[in-house]
Design a protein around this motif. Structure first.
Motif, PDB file in Angstrom:
ATOM      1  N   ALA A  51      11.122  19.418  -2.224  1.00 31.00           N
ATOM      2  CA  ALA A  51      10.684  21.072  -2.794  1.00 31.00           C
ATOM      3  C   ALA A  51       9.795  20.755  -3.709  1.00 31.00           C
ATOM      4  CB  ALA A  51      12.180  21.911  -1.722  1.00 31.00           C
ATOM      5  N   GLU A  52      10.460  22.025  -4.299  1.00 34.64           N
ATOM      6  CA  GLU A  52       9.510  22.141  -5.579  1.00 34.64           C
ATOM      7  C   GLU A  52       9.875  20.890  -6.615  1.00 34.64           C
ATOM      8  OE1 GLU A  52       7.135  23.555  -8.303  1.00 34.64           O
ATOM      9  OE2 GLU A  52       7.239  24.007  -6.176  1.00 34.64           O
ATOM     10  N   GLU A  53      11.106  20.239  -6.596  1.00 40.50           N
ATOM     11  CA  GLU A  53      11.293  19.441  -7.292  1.00 40.50           C
ATOM     12  C   GLU A  53      10.425  17.805  -7.367  1.00 40.50           C
ATOM     13  OE1 GLU A  53      16.636  19.625  -8.308  1.00 40.50           O
ATOM     14  OE2 GLU A  53      15.493  17.693  -6.893  1.00 40.50           O
ATOM     15  N   MET A  54       9.783  17.824  -6.312  1.00 40.97           N
ATOM     16  CA  MET A  54       8.903  16.805  -5.683  1.00 40.97           C
ATOM     17  C   MET A  54       7.856  17.740  -6.924  1.00 40.97           C
ATOM     18  SD  MET A  54       7.262  15.658  -2.795  1.00 40.97           S
ATOM     19  CE  MET A  54       5.750  17.340  -2.414  1.00 40.97           C
ATOM     20  N   ASN A  55       7.238  18.346  -6.691  1.00 42.42           N
ATOM     21  CA  ASN A  55       6.148  18.863  -7.353  1.00 42.42           C
ATOM     22  C   ASN A  55       6.386  19.056  -9.244  1.00 42.42           C
ATOM     23  OD1 ASN A  55       4.526  19.905  -4.880  1.00 42.42           O
ATOM     24  ND2 ASN A  55       5.805  21.522  -5.194  1.00 42.42           N
ATOM     25  N   LYS A  56       7.246  18.621  -9.092  1.00 39.08           N
ATOM     26  CA  LYS A  56       7.757  18.767 -10.595  1.00 39.08           C
ATOM     27  C   LYS A  56       7.979  17.796 -10.936  1.00 39.08           C
ATOM     28  CE  LYS A  56       8.634  23.611 -11.895  1.00 39.08           C
ATOM     29  NZ  LYS A  56       7.882  24.026 -12.775  1.00 39.08           N
ATOM     30  N   CYS A  57       7.999  16.455 -10.550  1.00 40.78           N
ATOM     31  CA  CYS A  57       8.148  14.964 -10.227  1.00 40.78           C
ATOM     32  C   CYS A  57       6.945  14.287 -10.574  1.00 40.78           C
ATOM     33  CB  CYS A  57       9.504  14.260  -9.359  1.00 40.78           C
ATOM     34  SG  CYS A  57      11.090  14.837  -9.819  1.00 40.78           S
ATOM     35  N   ARG A  58       5.980  15.218 -10.285  1.00 42.90           N
ATOM     36  CA  ARG A  58       5.187  14.119  -9.525  1.00 42.90           C
ATOM     37  C   ARG A  58       4.529  13.885 -10.351  1.00 42.90           C
ATOM     38  NH1 ARG A  58       2.534  13.797  -4.179  1.00 42.90           N
ATOM     39  NH2 ARG A  58       3.316  15.490  -3.377  1.00 42.90           N
ATOM     40  N   ARG A  59       4.132  14.919 -11.415  1.00 41.41           N
ATOM     41  CA  ARG A  59       3.003  14.276 -12.304  1.00 41.41           C
ATOM     42  C   ARG A  59       4.062  12.632 -13.282  1.00 41.41           C
ATOM     43  NH1 ARG A  59      -0.858  13.416 -16.034  1.00 41.41           N
ATOM     44  NH2 ARG A  59      -0.321  12.923 -18.642  1.00 41.41           N
ATOM     45  N   SER A  60       5.421  12.822 -12.785  1.00 40.27           N
ATOM     46  CA  SER A  60       5.799  11.668 -13.917  1.00 40.27           C
ATOM     47  C   SER A  60       6.118  10.069 -12.799  1.00 40.27           C
ATOM     48  CB  SER A  60       7.949  11.790 -14.680  1.00 40.27           C
ATOM     49  OG  SER A  60       7.610  12.704 -14.907  1.00 40.27           O
ATOM     50  N   ALA A  61       6.204  10.488 -11.636  1.00 41.29           N
ATOM     51  CA  ALA A  61       6.044   9.760 -10.862  1.00 41.29           C
ATOM     52  C   ALA A  61       4.989   9.246 -11.031  1.00 41.29           C
ATOM     53  CB  ALA A  61       6.149  10.110  -9.060  1.00 41.29           C
ATOM     54  N   ALA A  62       4.212   9.202 -11.025  1.00 43.62           N
ATOM     55  CA  ALA A  62       2.536   8.266 -10.809  1.00 43.62           C
ATOM     56  C   ALA A  62       2.408   7.853 -12.032  1.00 43.62           C
ATOM     57  CB  ALA A  62       1.237  10.008 -10.972  1.00 43.62           C
ATOM     58  N   LEU A  63       2.633   8.903 -13.339  1.00 37.12           N
ATOM     59  CA  LEU A  63       3.090   7.712 -14.656  1.00 37.12           C
ATOM     60  C   LEU A  63       3.568   6.251 -14.414  1.00 37.12           C
ATOM     61  CD1 LEU A  63       2.893  10.519 -17.590  1.00 37.12           C
ATOM     62  CD2 LEU A  63       0.825   9.148 -16.908  1.00 37.12           C
ATOM     63  N   LEU A  64       4.869   6.471 -13.605  1.00 36.45           N
ATOM     64  CA  LEU A  64       5.451   5.467 -13.463  1.00 36.45           C
ATOM     65  C   LEU A  64       5.142   4.066 -12.587  1.00 36.45           C
ATOM     66  CD1 LEU A  64       7.782   3.278 -14.414  1.00 36.45           C
ATOM     67  CD2 LEU A  64       9.279   5.003 -12.891  1.00 36.45           C
ATOM     68  N   ALA A  65       4.756   4.706 -11.814  1.00 36.40           N
ATOM     69  CA  ALA A  65       3.969   4.102 -10.586  1.00 36.40           C
ATOM     70  C   ALA A  65       2.623   3.017 -11.685  1.00 36.40           C
ATOM     71  CB  ALA A  65       3.177   4.858  -9.366  1.00 36.40           C
ATOM     72  N   ARG A  66       1.904   3.904 -12.016  1.00 33.63           N
ATOM     73  CA  ARG A  66       1.105   2.913 -12.555  1.00 33.63           C
ATOM     74  C   ARG A  66       1.212   2.081 -13.284  1.00 33.63           C
ATOM     75  NH1 ARG A  66      -2.423   8.485 -13.534  1.00 33.63           N
ATOM     76  NH2 ARG A  66      -3.271   8.856 -11.397  1.00 33.63           N
ATOM     77  N   LYS A  67       2.125   2.620 -14.421  1.00 35.51           N
ATOM     78  CA  LYS A  67       2.649   1.697 -15.622  1.00 35.51           C
ATOM     79  C   LYS A  67       3.427   0.535 -15.380  1.00 35.51           C
ATOM     80  CE  LYS A  67       5.779   1.381 -18.905  1.00 35.51           C
ATOM     81  NZ  LYS A  67       5.217   1.520 -20.304  1.00 35.51           N
ATOM     82  N   LEU A  68       4.054   0.429 -13.789  1.00 34.34           N
ATOM     83  CA  LEU A  68       4.661  -0.320 -12.985  1.00 34.34           C
ATOM     84  C   LEU A  68       3.231  -1.884 -12.329  1.00 34.34           C
ATOM     85  CD1 LEU A  68       7.900   0.957 -10.513  1.00 34.34           C
ATOM     86  CD2 LEU A  68       7.624  -0.530 -13.104  1.00 34.34           C
ATOM     87  N   ALA A  69       2.643  -0.921 -11.999  1.00 33.05           N
ATOM     88  CA  ALA A  69       1.301  -1.364 -11.492  1.00 33.05           C
ATOM     89  C   ALA A  69       0.653  -2.661 -12.744  1.00 33.05           C
ATOM     90  CB  ALA A  69       0.150  -0.446 -11.203  1.00 33.05           C
ATOM     91  N   ASN A  70       0.873  -2.128 -14.225  1.00 39.47           N
ATOM     92  CA  ASN A  70      -0.282  -2.585 -14.713  1.00 39.47           C
ATOM     93  C   ASN A  70       1.441  -3.456 -15.392  1.00 39.47           C
ATOM     94  OD1 ASN A  70      -2.865  -0.974 -14.835  1.00 39.47           O
ATOM     95  ND2 ASN A  70      -1.612   0.625 -16.703  1.00 39.47           N
ATOM     96  N   GLU A  71       2.343  -3.887 -14.696  1.00 39.08           N
ATOM     97  CA  GLU A  71       3.363  -4.168 -15.675  1.00 39.08           C
ATOM     98  C   GLU A  71       3.020  -6.232 -14.430  1.00 39.08           C
ATOM     99  OE1 GLU A  71       4.896  -5.091 -18.154  1.00 39.08           O
ATOM    100  OE2 GLU A  71       4.390  -3.437 -19.081  1.00 39.08           O
ATOM    101  N   GLY A  72       2.316  -5.518 -13.280  1.00 35.85           N
ATOM    102  CA  GLY A  72       2.319  -6.688 -12.136  1.00 35.85           C
ATOM    103  C   GLY A  72       3.650  -6.488 -11.462  1.00 35.85           C
TER     104      GLY A  72
END
Length: 279
Positions: A51-72
């Motif tokens: 629910a709303e926690e998903m929206n609150k976490c979305r930016r952090s989740a996006a940043l972590l996903a990109r960080k992991l992708a950059n790490e291979g």
């Protein structure tokens, strides 16, 4: 299962959005291909918060996903039925269908990666991850649990209690219709009785999860920190039944519930370290 032809199987240095076509409708996905071939066979499936926690976490989740992708390390984010940009309304959300969504997402990743498959779950996603492993025998290497929810009934009660508190501050807070509605609406999200019942009946404190390593990320106000008694009990129980659990306490803001969207650099670093074998 059909995947829109958007080049989702091509390694590119930026996220690739697409819709995963399932019998129950379209699921919006964001695939983050590995930026290098160093660890490109490893992949992570992200299970979002509720629910709303998903929206609150979305930016952090996006940043972590990109960080992991950059790490291979490739990452797949999926909006479950009734969530985000996927088919349906939140009232259509169904726990069993959510499990099928995740199984389809796992199949998508396994078709593209021969190496290790990891899970990363935020908040209530912990219960989804646990069922995915125990009920569907999903083969997982490492599991990252971010501020995990272990007891569904307690979680729903906490959300409803916060809504009751807000209703009491509302001039219409004593309205019988509003009080009745509290049982089917949480923070503006309408839930089906079936979904509420399914969540209330979930608790994983005594579950043994088949994984090489389970990482529990706990955000605290200051370090050094100790877990609250209820969460310490879960940690001890998991250790006793043989779960390979490792606790990581990091200092930061509880971004899943702050009034404004915020992020935590310490959380990002700790989570990334889990999958880059630096934890």
């Amino acid at each position: 299962m059909k995947v829109a032809s958007l080049g989702a199987d091509t390694v590119r240095p930026f996220p690739i959005p697409f819709f995963l076509a399932l019998e129950s409708g379209q699921r919006f996905c964001l695939y983050h291909p590995a930026a290098s071939t160093r660890s490109s066979s490893d992949c992570v499936l992200h299970i979002h918060a509720f629910a709303e926690e998903m929206n609150k976490c979305r930016r952090s989740a996006a940043l972590l996903a990109r960080k992991l992708a950059n790490e291979g390390i490739a990452v797949l984010q999926i909006d479950l039925l009734g969530c985000g940009d996927s088919s349906g309304e939140f009232a259509d959300a169904d726990w069993t269908i959510w499990q099928q969504d995740l199984l389809a997402a796992m199949q998508y990743l396994r078709q593209r990666h021969e190496g290790k498959l990891h899970l990363w779950a935020d908040r209530l996603g912990t219960l989804l991850a646990a069922e995915l492993i125990t009920t569907h025998n999903a083969q997982i290497d490492q599991i990252l649990l971010s501020q995990p929810v272990f007891d569904g009934d307690q979680y729903i009660h906490q959300l409803q209690r916060s809504l009751v508190a807000r209703a009491m501050l509302n001039p219409q807070g004593s309205d019988a219709a509003l009080v009745t509605k509290l049982h089917t609406e949480i923070a503006g999200y309408e839930l089906s009785d079936a979904l509420i019942h399914a969540i209330r009946n979930l608790s994983i404190s005594n579950n043994a999860l088949a994984a090489r390593q389970i990482h529990w990320i706990e955000i605290v106000k200051q370090l050094p920190a100790t877990l609250p008694p209820a969460r310490q009990k879960v940690f001890d129980q998991w250790r006793e039944i043989g779960n390979p659990i490792q606790l990581h306490c990091v200092q930061g803001e509880p971004f899943w519930q702050t009034p404004e969207v915020c992020t935590s650099e310490t959380w990002l670093a700790a989570c990334a370290a889990v999958f880059t074998d630096q934890a």
